[in-house]
Motif scaffolding. Structure first.
Motif, PDB file in Angstrom:
ATOM      1  N   ARG A 168       1.913 -12.504  10.187  1.00 10.15           N
ATOM      2  CA  ARG A 168       0.766 -12.405   9.296  1.00 10.15           C
ATOM      3  C   ARG A 168       1.134 -11.673   8.011  1.00 10.15           C
ATOM      4  NH1 ARG A 168      -2.792 -16.186  11.099  1.00 10.15           N
ATOM      5  NH2 ARG A 168      -2.886 -16.133  13.392  1.00 10.15           N
ATOM      6  N   PRO A 169       0.388 -11.918   6.924  1.00 13.43           N
ATOM      7  CA  PRO A 169       0.622 -11.183   5.683  1.00 13.43           C
ATOM      8  C   PRO A 169       0.209  -9.720   5.841  1.00 13.43           C
ATOM      9  CG  PRO A 169      -1.346 -12.547   5.494  1.00 13.43           C
ATOM     10  CD  PRO A 169      -0.693 -12.917   6.795  1.00 13.43           C
ATOM     11  N   THR A 170       0.590  -8.895   4.897  1.00 14.57           N
ATOM     12  CA  THR A 170       0.352  -7.454   4.989  1.00 14.57           C
ATOM     13  C   THR A 170      -1.125  -7.155   5.193  1.00 14.57           C
ATOM     14  OG1 THR A 170       2.263  -7.008   3.597  1.00 14.57           O
ATOM     15  CG2 THR A 170       0.642  -5.242   3.826  1.00 14.57           C
ATOM     16  N   ALA A 171      -1.416  -6.392   6.244  1.00 11.69           N
ATOM     17  CA  ALA A 171      -2.789  -6.033   6.593  1.00 11.69           C
ATOM     18  C   ALA A 171      -2.772  -4.640   7.218  1.00 11.69           C
ATOM     19  CB  ALA A 171      -3.381  -7.078   7.533  1.00 11.69           C
ATOM     20  N   HIS A 172      -2.874  -4.549   8.538  1.00 14.08           N
ATOM     21  CA  HIS A 172      -2.731  -3.250   9.210  1.00 14.08           C
ATOM     22  C   HIS A 172      -1.376  -2.624   8.866  1.00 14.08           C
ATOM     23  CE1 HIS A 172      -2.507  -0.216  12.309  1.00 14.08           C
ATOM     24  NE2 HIS A 172      -1.534  -0.854  12.923  1.00 14.08           N
ATOM     25  N   THR A 173      -0.314  -3.438   8.927  1.00 13.28           N
ATOM     26  CA  THR A 173       1.025  -3.077   8.459  1.00 13.28           C
ATOM     27  C   THR A 173       1.567  -4.265   7.677  1.00 13.28           C
ATOM     28  OG1 THR A 173       2.258  -3.977  10.343  1.00 13.28           O
ATOM     29  CG2 THR A 173       1.385  -1.733  10.592  1.00 13.28           C
ATOM     30  N   HIS A 181     -11.656   2.676  18.983  1.00 14.39           N
ATOM     31  CA  HIS A 181     -10.670   3.559  18.348  1.00 14.39           C
ATOM     32  C   HIS A 181     -10.689   3.277  16.853  1.00 14.39           C
ATOM     33  CE1 HIS A 181      -6.748   4.914  16.961  1.00 14.39           C
ATOM     34  NE2 HIS A 181      -6.333   5.267  18.160  1.00 14.39           N
ATOM     35  N   VAL A 182     -10.843   4.304  16.016  1.00 12.99           N
ATOM     36  CA  VAL A 182     -10.941   4.069  14.582  1.00 12.99           C
ATOM     37  C   VAL A 182      -9.699   3.327  14.084  1.00 12.99           C
ATOM     38  CG1 VAL A 182      -9.870   6.244  13.839  1.00 12.99           C
ATOM     39  CG2 VAL A 182     -11.605   5.154  12.393  1.00 12.99           C
ATOM     40  N   PRO A 183      -9.871   2.319  13.236  1.00  8.68           N
ATOM     41  CA  PRO A 183      -8.703   1.611  12.695  1.00  8.68           C
ATOM     42  C   PRO A 183      -7.784   2.563  11.931  1.00  8.68           C
ATOM     43  CG  PRO A 183     -10.724   0.380  12.273  1.00  8.68           C
ATOM     44  CD  PRO A 183     -11.142   1.715  12.795  1.00  8.68           C
ATOM     45  N   THR A 184      -6.498   2.242  11.914  1.00 10.90           N
ATOM     46  CA  THR A 184      -5.532   3.036  11.165  1.00 10.90           C
ATOM     47  C   THR A 184      -4.856   2.141  10.135  1.00 10.90           C
ATOM     48  OG1 THR A 184      -3.750   2.648  12.768  1.00 10.90           O
ATOM     49  CG2 THR A 184      -5.142   4.577  13.123  1.00 10.90           C
ATOM     50  N   LEU A 185      -4.852   2.592   8.893  1.00 14.12           N
ATOM     51  CA  LEU A 185      -4.349   1.791   7.778  1.00 14.12           C
ATOM     52  C   LEU A 185      -2.928   2.192   7.418  1.00 14.12           C
ATOM     53  CD1 LEU A 185      -4.792  -0.211   5.427  1.00 14.12           C
ATOM     54  CD2 LEU A 185      -5.811   1.687   4.129  1.00 14.12           C
ATOM     55  N   ASP A 186      -2.023   1.204   7.464  1.00 16.70           N
ATOM     56  CA  ASP A 186      -0.618   1.464   7.132  1.00 16.70           C
ATOM     57  C   ASP A 186      -0.019   0.280   6.381  1.00 16.70           C
ATOM     58  OD1 ASP A 186       1.723   2.889   7.029  1.00 16.70           O
ATOM     59  OD2 ASP A 186       2.341   2.460   9.089  1.00 16.70           O
ATOM     60  N   GLY A 187      -0.887  -0.530   5.799  1.00 17.38           N
ATOM     61  CA  GLY A 187      -0.416  -1.708   5.078  1.00 17.38           C
ATOM     62  C   GLY A 187      -1.206  -1.908   3.809  1.00 17.38           C
ATOM     63  N   SER A 188      -2.204  -2.785   3.856  1.00 19.17           N
ATOM     64  CA  SER A 188      -3.053  -3.054   2.700  1.00 19.17           C
ATOM     65  C   SER A 188      -4.496  -3.176   3.165  1.00 19.17           C
ATOM     66  CB  SER A 188      -2.636  -4.346   1.996  1.00 19.17           C
ATOM     67  OG  SER A 188      -3.625  -4.755   1.069  1.00 19.17           O
ATOM     68  N   LEU A 189      -5.367  -2.325   2.631  1.00 20.03           N
ATOM     69  CA  LEU A 189      -6.780  -2.392   2.972  1.00 20.03           C
ATOM     70  C   LEU A 189      -7.382  -3.728   2.555  1.00 20.03           C
ATOM     71  CD1 LEU A 189      -9.494  -1.191   3.846  1.00 20.03           C
ATOM     72  CD2 LEU A 189      -9.606  -0.014   1.632  1.00 20.03           C
ATOM     73  N   LEU A 190      -7.120  -4.141   1.323  1.00 16.82           N
ATOM     74  CA  LEU A 190      -7.672  -5.414   0.858  1.00 16.82           C
ATOM     75  C   LEU A 190      -7.064  -6.592   1.613  1.00 16.82           C
ATOM     76  CD1 LEU A 190      -7.819  -4.777  -2.998  1.00 16.82           C
ATOM     77  CD2 LEU A 190      -9.566  -4.366  -1.253  1.00 16.82           C
ATOM     78  N   GLY A 191      -5.773  -6.498   1.907  1.00 19.64           N
ATOM     79  CA  GLY A 191      -5.130  -7.556   2.675  1.00 19.64           C
ATOM     80  C   GLY A 191      -5.696  -7.669   4.074  1.00 19.64           C
ATOM     81  N   TRP A 192      -6.020  -6.517   4.679  1.00 13.22           N
ATOM     82  CA  TRP A 192      -6.579  -6.505   6.036  1.00 13.22           C
ATOM     83  C   TRP A 192      -7.952  -7.149   6.046  1.00 13.22           C
ATOM     84  CZ3 TRP A 192      -6.304  -1.380   9.371  1.00 13.22           C
ATOM     85  CH2 TRP A 192      -6.497  -1.690  10.719  1.00 13.22           C
ATOM     86  N   LEU A 193      -8.794  -6.773   5.086  1.00 15.44           N
ATOM     87  CA  LEU A 193     -10.119  -7.378   5.012  1.00 15.44           C
ATOM     88  C   LEU A 193     -10.023  -8.889   4.781  1.00 15.44           C
ATOM     89  CD1 LEU A 193     -11.974  -4.618   3.004  1.00 15.44           C
ATOM     90  CD2 LEU A 193     -12.699  -5.526   5.234  1.00 15.44           C
ATOM     91  N   ASP A 194      -9.127  -9.305   3.918  1.00 14.44           N
ATOM     92  CA  ASP A 194      -8.947 -10.734   3.673  1.00 14.44           C
ATOM     93  C   ASP A 194      -8.491 -11.461   4.932  1.00 14.44           C
ATOM     94  OD1 ASP A 194      -9.731 -10.526   1.042  1.00 14.44           O
ATOM     95  OD2 ASP A 194      -7.702 -10.557   0.219  1.00 14.44           O
ATOM     96  N   LEU A 195      -7.510 -10.874   5.635  1.00 21.23           N
ATOM     97  CA  LEU A 195      -6.987 -11.520   6.831  1.00 21.23           C
ATOM     98  C   LEU A 195      -8.049 -11.599   7.926  1.00 21.23           C
ATOM     99  CD1 LEU A 195      -4.688 -12.812   8.381  1.00 21.23           C
ATOM    100  CD2 LEU A 195      -3.886 -10.523   9.007  1.00 21.23           C
TER     101      LEU A 195
END
Length: 325
Positions: free
Chosen positions: A195-200, A224-238
């Motif tokens: 997958r493209p950059t999202a969580h990681t 469990h609260v999500p943990t961001l280590d990639g791209s916030l906008l990419g994660w929402l898009d994915l």
């Protein structure tokens, strides 16, 4: 399985070979049992979520002696000829406990260990599977991402687990997914997608063609609260893209053994949107990054376990990303 050559791993293996976690703490009386009745590691409990698919539901906890590093969901998939494990825990001990559960569940040979991304709670148990003759499978960006953080990850195991962390080391994948890849377990085909950059930047999903069960790794957190280590906008898009695909059930990286899709993603999408909107507001007001932890996604505080442990770092990561929009 397609004929996929093994990538050159020498640059990564040279680093990984030197990284072995030590320890020096006596096992406390409150620690979990390290051994089962036969003297091996005590198996983690598995829940059957579909025909041939069994999931260890991890507690909502950070790594500690009370959990031995088994803090992310781990999955066993059994075919007619062989089996695969998806994710292996945060220590060799966690991996050994998953391996014991595999042996207690099926007599089929273990053929693959798949890591959904590089985070230690999903990869550091790989060491327990090295002697099994398996292929280690991951996103093509995972080896570098794991290697550059190896010292930090192993030091944490040493610090948090002591003697329970003994034998934990970095084991890198030897079968990489550039786009998509299928793995055949005999009458059961697994469809892997990078997958493209999202969580990681190295998230991998796995779909079982037989049952439609979809393993999303940490692209999906439930409870469990999500943990961001990639791209916030990419994660929402994915997440928007993935929500358009149907599945009878999905297995999250953290949360119940299986959940309904796409309904199970609604809370995560709400949290990530709140993170985005609050950080954008701070930036528009000219407020500094230091204000972000206390002023971001606070409306979500009561909805998630481990909120205080991870929300502040999510806020900083989001600010870093969004200040350059």
């Amino acid at each position: 399985m397609p004929d996929v050559p093994r990538p050159d791993r020498r640059s990564f293996l040279a680093l990984a070979a030197a990284l072995v976690a030590g320890g020096g703490r006596a096992r406390a009386a409150s620690d979990p049992p390290a051994a089962g009745p036969s003297g091996g590691a005590a198996p983690v409990p598995l829940e059957k979520v579909a025909d041939g698919i069994f999931v260890f539901r991890a507690p909502y906890e950070i790594i500690a002696p009370s959990n031995g590093g088994a803090i992310a969901n781990m999955t066993l998939i059994v075919g007619a000829e062989a089996a695969a494990v998806v994710d292996t825990g945060n220590s060799r001990l966690a991996g050994e406990r998953m391996l014991a559960a595999v042996r207690a569940t099926t007599g089929r040979p273990l053929r693959y260990v798949v890591n959904t991304h590089m985070h230690p709670d999903h990869t550091l148990g790989n060491a327990a599977f090295e002697a099994q003759g398996v292929r280690f499978v991951a996103h093509h960006k995972m080896p570098r991402a794991l290697s550059v953080r190896a010292d930090t990850y192993l030091a944490q195991v040493d610090r948090m687990l002591g003697e329970q962390g003994r034998g934990t080391r970095i084991v890198l994948p030897d079968l990489l997914v550039d786009d998509t890849l299928t793995l055949d377990l005999g009458g059961r085909v697994l469809e892997l997608a990078a997958r493209p950059t999202a969580h990681t930047d190295n998230d991998l999903t796995i779909r079982d063609r037989n049952t439609g069960t979809w393993l999303l790794g940490d692209l999906l957190f439930v409870g469990h609260v999500p943990t961001l280590d990639g791209s916030l906008l990419g994660w929402l898009d994915l997440l928007g893209t993935l929500a358009g695909e149907s599945a009878p059930r999905v297995v999250p990286g953290h949360g119940p053994a299986s959940v309904e899709w796409p309904a199970a993603s609604e809370a995560e999408r709400r949290y990530l949107a709140a993170l985005r909107d609050d950080v954008r507001r701070l930036i528009a007001e000219g407020r500094p990054m230091g204000d972000a932890p206390a002023a971001t996604a606070q409306s979500e505080r009561g909805s998630w376990s481990l909120f205080d442990e991870f929300n502040a770092r999510n806020a900083i990561a989001a600010y870093h990303e969004l200040e350059w929009e």
